[in-house]
Scaffold this motif. Structure first.
Motif, PDB file in Angstrom:
ATOM      1  N   LEU A 121      80.668  11.920 100.409  1.00 24.71           N
ATOM      2  CA  LEU A 121      79.269  12.854 101.184  1.00 24.71           C
ATOM      3  C   LEU A 121      79.576  13.565 100.200  1.00 24.71           C
ATOM      4  O   LEU A 121      78.085  13.693 100.164  1.00 24.71           O
ATOM      5  CB  LEU A 121      79.319  12.805 102.527  1.00 24.71           C
ATOM      6  N   ILE A 122      80.693  14.364  99.898  1.00 26.95           N
ATOM      7  CA  ILE A 122      80.114  15.130  99.005  1.00 26.95           C
ATOM      8  C   ILE A 122      79.710  15.294  97.909  1.00 26.95           C
ATOM      9  O   ILE A 122      79.230  15.462  97.061  1.00 26.95           O
ATOM     10  CB  ILE A 122      81.509  16.176  99.675  1.00 26.95           C
ATOM     11  N   VAL A 123      80.530  14.125  97.594  1.00 27.21           N
ATOM     12  CA  VAL A 123      80.655  13.469  96.070  1.00 27.21           C
ATOM     13  C   VAL A 123      78.879  13.271  96.081  1.00 27.21           C
ATOM     14  O   VAL A 123      78.073  13.661  94.775  1.00 27.21           O
ATOM     15  CB  VAL A 123      81.680  12.098  95.584  1.00 27.21           C
ATOM     16  N   ASN A 124      78.707  12.416  96.717  1.00 27.25           N
ATOM     17  CA  ASN A 124      76.561  11.632  96.093  1.00 27.25           C
ATOM     18  C   ASN A 124      76.042  13.526  96.541  1.00 27.25           C
ATOM     19  O   ASN A 124      74.781  13.066  95.761  1.00 27.25           O
ATOM     20  CB  ASN A 124      76.150  11.027  97.664  1.00 27.25           C
ATOM     21  N   LYS A 125      76.670  14.386  97.273  1.00 30.77           N
ATOM     22  CA  LYS A 125      75.638  15.483  97.456  1.00 30.77           C
ATOM     23  C   LYS A 125      75.350  16.041  95.895  1.00 30.77           C
ATOM     24  O   LYS A 125      74.389  16.637  95.347  1.00 30.77           O
ATOM     25  CB  LYS A 125      76.358  16.205  98.813  1.00 30.77           C
ATOM     26  N   ARG A 126      76.408  16.433  95.569  1.00 26.41           N
ATOM     27  CA  ARG A 126      76.928  16.966  94.252  1.00 26.41           C
ATOM     28  C   ARG A 126      76.177  16.042  92.995  1.00 26.41           C
ATOM     29  O   ARG A 126      75.713  16.462  92.109  1.00 26.41           O
ATOM     30  CB  ARG A 126      78.422  16.629  93.847  1.00 26.41           C
TER      31      ARG A 126
END
Ligand code: G1P
Length: 293
Positions: A287-292
């Motif tokens: 999730l965090i990677v995709n948000k970045r």
């Protein structure tokens, strides 16, 4: 003989407006953190602290709380037949956990009024109050820590912890006089001081040991902050006739009374669960990677 605390009040009559529409037909106390309703964490803390009798102050639309702590005959038979013994144990645990009694608060007049509604159950003994919006994880249960201080002092003990400057207006705040380790003598207890006027950053965190004299002041039914009968105001009046201490308890407190705190608590508790933690962490990483990007 020293009196020890055996009874606890858990107010659970609030409307749960911060979680609408989820709480339209369901008590907010039944919202689960992973697989347990929030109110069960509170009951478990009381029992682990040595409380024998619990009175839950309920209100309109709170029947599910009573059902949760009652036997569930058909469900139990069904789980037994299917050999689901681990689930059966969990289901039976919540019905055998403590002597739980119920009383209804007829009008939503505030926390002080909810505690006052349970006065007949308390009689002339010191007692505990635990609020459902605060879940505390600690090596020694939070309430037990307050009970230990009560046994030493025979006085009312109010659980507090430090909050950020910009959060003081959401809590009851103490004005401390002297400090002895984690124990504070208190000049004043103030309910939700206006921003910038708080006498300290030590906030009342939903755990109280109170002497029965508190009812003399709750009887007055004085209206306070927010147009409600405030427990904090009665505590301050009690403090004027007998010592009331604040105790900065050890442990991590989770605020499950608002949406962000509820989500954070769910995540942290799920990460503490071995059967969920690695998959959840991997999901959060993605999730965090995709948000970045
Ligand atoms: C209540 C008490 C407040 C306390 C808080 C802790 O407020 O009145 O003194 O600091 O619980 O959660 P509420 O959050 O119900 O408005």
């Amino acid at each position: 003989m020293k009196k020890t605390v055996k009874k606890a009040i858990i107010p659970a009559a609030g409307l749960g407006t911060r979680f609408l529409p989820a709480t339209k037909a369901m008590p907010k106390e039944m919202l689960p953190i992973v697989d347990k309703p929030t109110i069960q964490y509170i009951v478990e803390e009381a029992v682990a602290s040595g409380i024998e009798d619990i009175i839950i102050v309920t209100g309109k639309g709170k029947r599910a709380i009573e059902d949760h702590f009652d036997n569930a005959f058909e469900l139990e038979q069904n789980l037994l037949k299917r050999g689901k013994l681990d689930l059966l144990e969990k289901v039976q645990f919540s019905s055998n956990i403590a002597n739980i009694h119920y009383i209804r608060q007829k009008e939503p007049k505030g926390l002080g009024h909810a505690v006052w509604s349970a006065r007949k159950f308390i009689e002339d003994e010191p007692f505990a109050v635990l609020l459902g919006d605060d879940i505390v994880q600690a090596d020694t249960p939070c309430l037990r820590q307050l009970m230990n201080e009560h046994e030493k002092t025979q006085a009312s003990i109010i659980g507090v912890q430090q909050v950020h400057e910009d959060e003081t207006e959401r809590y009851g705040i103490i004005d401390p006089i002297t400090q002895n380790g984690r124990l504070y003598q208190v000049r004043n207890f103030v309910e939700k001081p206006e921003s910038g006027t708080a006498p300290s950053r030590l906030a009342i965190m939903g755990r109280y040991i109170l002497t029965p004299q508190i009812f003399m002041f709750l009887d007055e039914q004085q209206i306070g902050t927010g147009g409600e009968i405030q427990l904090t105001d009665a505590i301050q009046k009690l403090n004027e006739i007998q010592r009331v201490f604040a105790y900065d308890f050890d442990g991590k407190r989770y605020d499950v009374g608002d949406q962000l705190g509820f989500i954070q608590t769910t995540l942290e508790f799920a990460l503490q669960d071995e059967s969920l933690s690695s998959s959840l962490l991997a999901f959060m990483d993605r999730l965090i990677v995709n948000k970045r990007v």
